[in-house]
Design a protein around this motif. Sequence first.
Motif, PDB file in Angstrom:
ATOM      1  N   UNK A  15       0.809  -1.213   0.000  1.00  0.00           N
ATOM      2  CA  UNK A  15       0.000   0.000   0.000  1.00  0.00           C
ATOM      3  C   UNK A  15       0.842   1.264   0.000  1.00  0.00           C
ATOM      4  N   UNK A  16       0.238   2.350  -0.488  1.00  0.00           N
ATOM      5  CA  UNK A  16       0.833   3.661  -0.367  1.00  0.00           C
ATOM      6  C   UNK A  16       0.592   4.185   1.041  1.00  0.00           C
ATOM      7  N   UNK A  17       1.329   5.210   1.423  1.00  0.00           N
ATOM      8  CA  UNK A  17       1.208   5.727   2.796  1.00  0.00           C
ATOM      9  C   UNK A  17      -0.179   6.280   3.082  1.00  0.00           C
ATOM     10  N   UNK A  18      -0.860   6.790   2.040  1.00  0.00           N
ATOM     11  CA  UNK A  18      -2.169   7.398   2.286  1.00  0.00           C
ATOM     12  C   UNK A  18      -3.330   6.406   2.166  1.00  0.00           C
ATOM     13  N   UNK A  19      -3.023   5.151   1.806  1.00  0.00           N
ATOM     14  CA  UNK A  19      -4.079   4.138   1.707  1.00  0.00           C
ATOM     15  C   UNK A  19      -4.415   3.584   3.089  1.00  0.00           C
ATOM     16  N   UNK A  20      -5.613   3.027   3.220  1.00  0.00           N
ATOM     17  CA  UNK A  20      -6.068   2.490   4.509  1.00  0.00           C
ATOM     18  C   UNK A  20      -6.545   1.058   4.335  1.00  0.00           C
ATOM     19  N   UNK A  21      -6.299   0.238   5.374  1.00  0.00           N
ATOM     20  CA  UNK A  21      -6.669  -1.175   5.341  1.00  0.00           C
ATOM     21  C   UNK A  21      -7.623  -1.489   6.476  1.00  0.00           C
ATOM     22  N   UNK A  22      -8.675  -2.270   6.178  1.00  0.00           N
ATOM     23  CA  UNK A  22      -9.670  -2.633   7.178  1.00  0.00           C
ATOM     24  C   UNK A  22      -9.979  -4.128   7.057  1.00  0.00           C
ATOM     25  N   UNK A  23      -9.893  -4.827   8.175  1.00  0.00           N
ATOM     26  CA  UNK A  23     -10.207  -6.251   8.203  1.00  0.00           C
ATOM     27  C   UNK A  23     -11.698  -6.428   8.462  1.00  0.00           C
ATOM     28  N   UNK A  24     -12.412  -6.992   7.489  1.00  0.00           N
ATOM     29  CA  UNK A  24     -13.841  -7.250   7.662  1.00  0.00           C
ATOM     30  C   UNK A  24     -14.031  -8.482   8.527  1.00  0.00           C
ATOM     31  N   UNK A  25     -13.284  -9.516   8.224  1.00  0.00           N
ATOM     32  CA  UNK A  25     -13.239 -10.720   9.060  1.00  0.00           C
ATOM     33  C   UNK A  25     -11.899 -11.389   8.777  1.00  0.00           C
ATOM     34  N   UNK A  26     -11.752 -12.653   9.131  1.00  0.00           N
ATOM     35  CA  UNK A  26     -10.473 -13.323   8.941  1.00  0.00           C
ATOM     36  C   UNK A  26     -10.146 -13.667   7.511  1.00  0.00           C
ATOM     37  N   UNK A  27     -11.074 -13.409   6.593  1.00  0.00           N
ATOM     38  CA  UNK A  27     -10.847 -13.789   5.191  1.00  0.00           C
ATOM     39  C   UNK A  27     -11.048 -12.644   4.201  1.00  0.00           C
ATOM     40  N   UNK A  28     -11.563 -11.508   4.659  1.00  0.00           N
ATOM     41  CA  UNK A  28     -11.800 -10.394   3.741  1.00  0.00           C
ATOM     42  C   UNK A  28     -11.222  -9.107   4.307  1.00  0.00           C
ATOM     43  N   UNK A  29     -10.568  -8.353   3.415  1.00  0.00           N
ATOM     44  CA  UNK A  29     -10.022  -7.053   3.771  1.00  0.00           C
ATOM     45  C   UNK A  29     -10.488  -6.019   2.756  1.00  0.00           C
ATOM     46  N   UNK A  30     -10.702  -4.803   3.217  1.00  0.00           N
ATOM     47  CA  UNK A  30     -11.078  -3.696   2.345  1.00  0.00           C
ATOM     48  C   UNK A  30      -9.962  -2.659   2.362  1.00  0.00           C
ATOM     49  N   UNK A  31      -9.519  -2.263   1.178  1.00  0.00           N
ATOM     50  CA  UNK A  31      -8.458  -1.267   1.051  1.00  0.00           C
ATOM     51  C   UNK A  31      -9.059  -0.014   0.420  1.00  0.00           C
ATOM     52  N   UNK A  32      -8.867   1.125   1.069  1.00  0.00           N
ATOM     53  CA  UNK A  32      -9.377   2.400   0.576  1.00  0.00           C
ATOM     54  C   UNK A  32      -8.215   3.211   0.028  1.00  0.00           C
ATOM     55  N   UNK A  33      -8.326   3.601  -1.238  1.00  0.00           N
ATOM     56  CA  UNK A  33      -7.266   4.338  -1.925  1.00  0.00           C
ATOM     57  C   UNK A  33      -7.810   5.706  -2.350  1.00  0.00           C
ATOM     58  N   UNK A  34      -7.454   6.772  -1.637  1.00  0.00           N
ATOM     59  CA  UNK A  34      -8.002   8.101  -1.958  1.00  0.00           C
ATOM     60  C   UNK A  34      -7.281   8.763  -3.124  1.00  0.00           C
ATOM     61  N   UNK A  35      -7.953   9.739  -3.707  1.00  0.00           N
ATOM     62  CA  UNK A  35      -7.384  10.632  -4.717  1.00  0.00           C
ATOM     63  C   UNK A  35      -6.776   9.882  -5.906  1.00  0.00           C
ATOM     64  N   UNK A  36      -7.609   9.126  -6.597  1.00  0.00           N
ATOM     65  CA  UNK A  36      -7.166   8.402  -7.783  1.00  0.00           C
ATOM     66  C   UNK A  36      -7.609   9.156  -9.038  1.00  0.00           C
ATOM     67  N   UNK A  37      -6.690   9.258  -9.999  1.00  0.00           N
ATOM     68  CA  UNK A  37      -7.033   9.914 -11.263  1.00  0.00           C
ATOM     69  C   UNK A  37      -7.791   8.976 -12.189  1.00  0.00           C
ATOM     70  N   UNK A  38      -7.578   7.664 -12.027  1.00  0.00           N
ATOM     71  CA  UNK A  38      -8.261   6.677 -12.861  1.00  0.00           C
ATOM     72  C   UNK A  38      -8.269   5.336 -12.145  1.00  0.00           C
ATOM     73  N   UNK A  39      -8.950   4.362 -12.743  1.00  0.00           N
ATOM     74  CA  UNK A  39      -9.026   3.024 -12.161  1.00  0.00           C
ATOM     75  C   UNK A  39      -7.775   2.198 -12.429  1.00  0.00           C
ATOM     76  N   UNK A  40      -6.817   2.751 -13.187  1.00  0.00           N
ATOM     77  CA  UNK A  40      -5.602   1.993 -13.510  1.00  0.00           C
ATOM     78  C   UNK A  40      -4.832   1.601 -12.254  1.00  0.00           C
ATOM     79  N   UNK A  41      -4.824   2.464 -11.252  1.00  0.00           N
ATOM     80  CA  UNK A  41      -4.141   2.162  -9.994  1.00  0.00           C
ATOM     81  C   UNK A  41      -4.774   0.948  -9.323  1.00  0.00           C
TER      82      UNK A  41
END
Length: 434
Positions: free
Chosen positions: A66-92
Amino acid sequence: MDSLIPTGFLAALTEVSARMAEVGTEGQGVGVISLYAQPDAALYRLPLEHLRRFERAMERQIRAQLRSRDSLFAVDGKEWLIVLPRLASSAVLTLGMLRFEQTFNDSPLAVDGLDLPVRVVCGAAISPDHGKDGFHLLQSARIAGLVAGRADSGSLLFESSMERSAPNVALLERDLRTAFSGGPELELWLQPKVHLASAECRSAEALLRWRNSAGDFVPPPVVIGLIDRLGLRHRFNRWLFQQAAQILYQLRMDGLEIDVSINLSATDLYDAEVPDLIGQALSTWNLEAGRLCLEITETSMLDESSGSNVSEVLDRLRQLGVALSIDDFGTGFSGMSRLKRLAVQEVKIDRSFVIDLLASARDREIAASIIDLSHRLGIEVTAEGVEDGNTAELLAGMGCDSIQGFLHAPALPLTEFVAWVRAHEGIGRQAAQT
């Protein structure tokens, strides 16, 4: 908050909503990646303490990408959600999902000397293309991940075609989209709340009503579900707040000093823009904030903790001056200390405790306790679902302040509601004099 909703998901919802509010109209988007570790037989055989170490090892590997400004959240033991702010496109997002696949799928994960094979699937979504509010965006990413897992395709970016609707649902969705652009209109109908001591209607609850293109009423829970499914929650909220304010203005023009309440969902409490939208509606129609009451379910308000997004939104609503009501009271876990801290003006006894009030000693005890507890804290009490005079009389004897239900009237269109109030004004004055 409902225990069925993981706290990690709620934390991700708070983060996404805040980041979407920040980017505004800058032409950038907020991205979300849902990463799911597909179960393997070896994982199920791990001792509990090793399983926890596996989860921590997974998180370390994810964070390393991850980049320093990204955030990680554990939904449970098998799923994680990563939030990536300020994206210019979906390529990232596409690149990020590829990195996760290579990290986990190409080599086993080392945990306590064990090499565990891990296969991950990813789904991703970016605002505003795949969601104009935080909840819809998160679910779009998870839907993409679900489809990727079923198709054994590794990772996928969300596409609207991933949501296939049955023909009748598709028709409702089409009708609902047109409701916001000149089609069958959404409406708010008013159900009176009658003050027991005076028999006067001092307030009313605004309830959603909508007819589809065939002219049939669609149940409100179905409408709300479709609104969330289509990503129209933010647009709906703008309409809801403006419509409620317009109704309050019209009542004032008709010479009726009647407060109006509307319902907020749990999702709304994670939307930092909600207080601003409500403030704008009140300002547009030049209304006193205290005339508008926001009904919030008890379980939603239970998630109010210091520093949480829910706490911030509720504090801003209180500062705005609107009244707050706990809906469906008695179904959660609020004691006196919790109720005092929530700082509300009203609690509504859930209809499940009212329907059998005459026959059930337990329900009578619960209702009496709610009324006593609330009055000690200076909070008014309304009972929902009152359908007969005997129940109303019993509630009056318990000291309940107001009742709402078919005993007096169902929800009515505004013109019919005004006529109903006019017809009952004399009854209220007579009751107050006796």
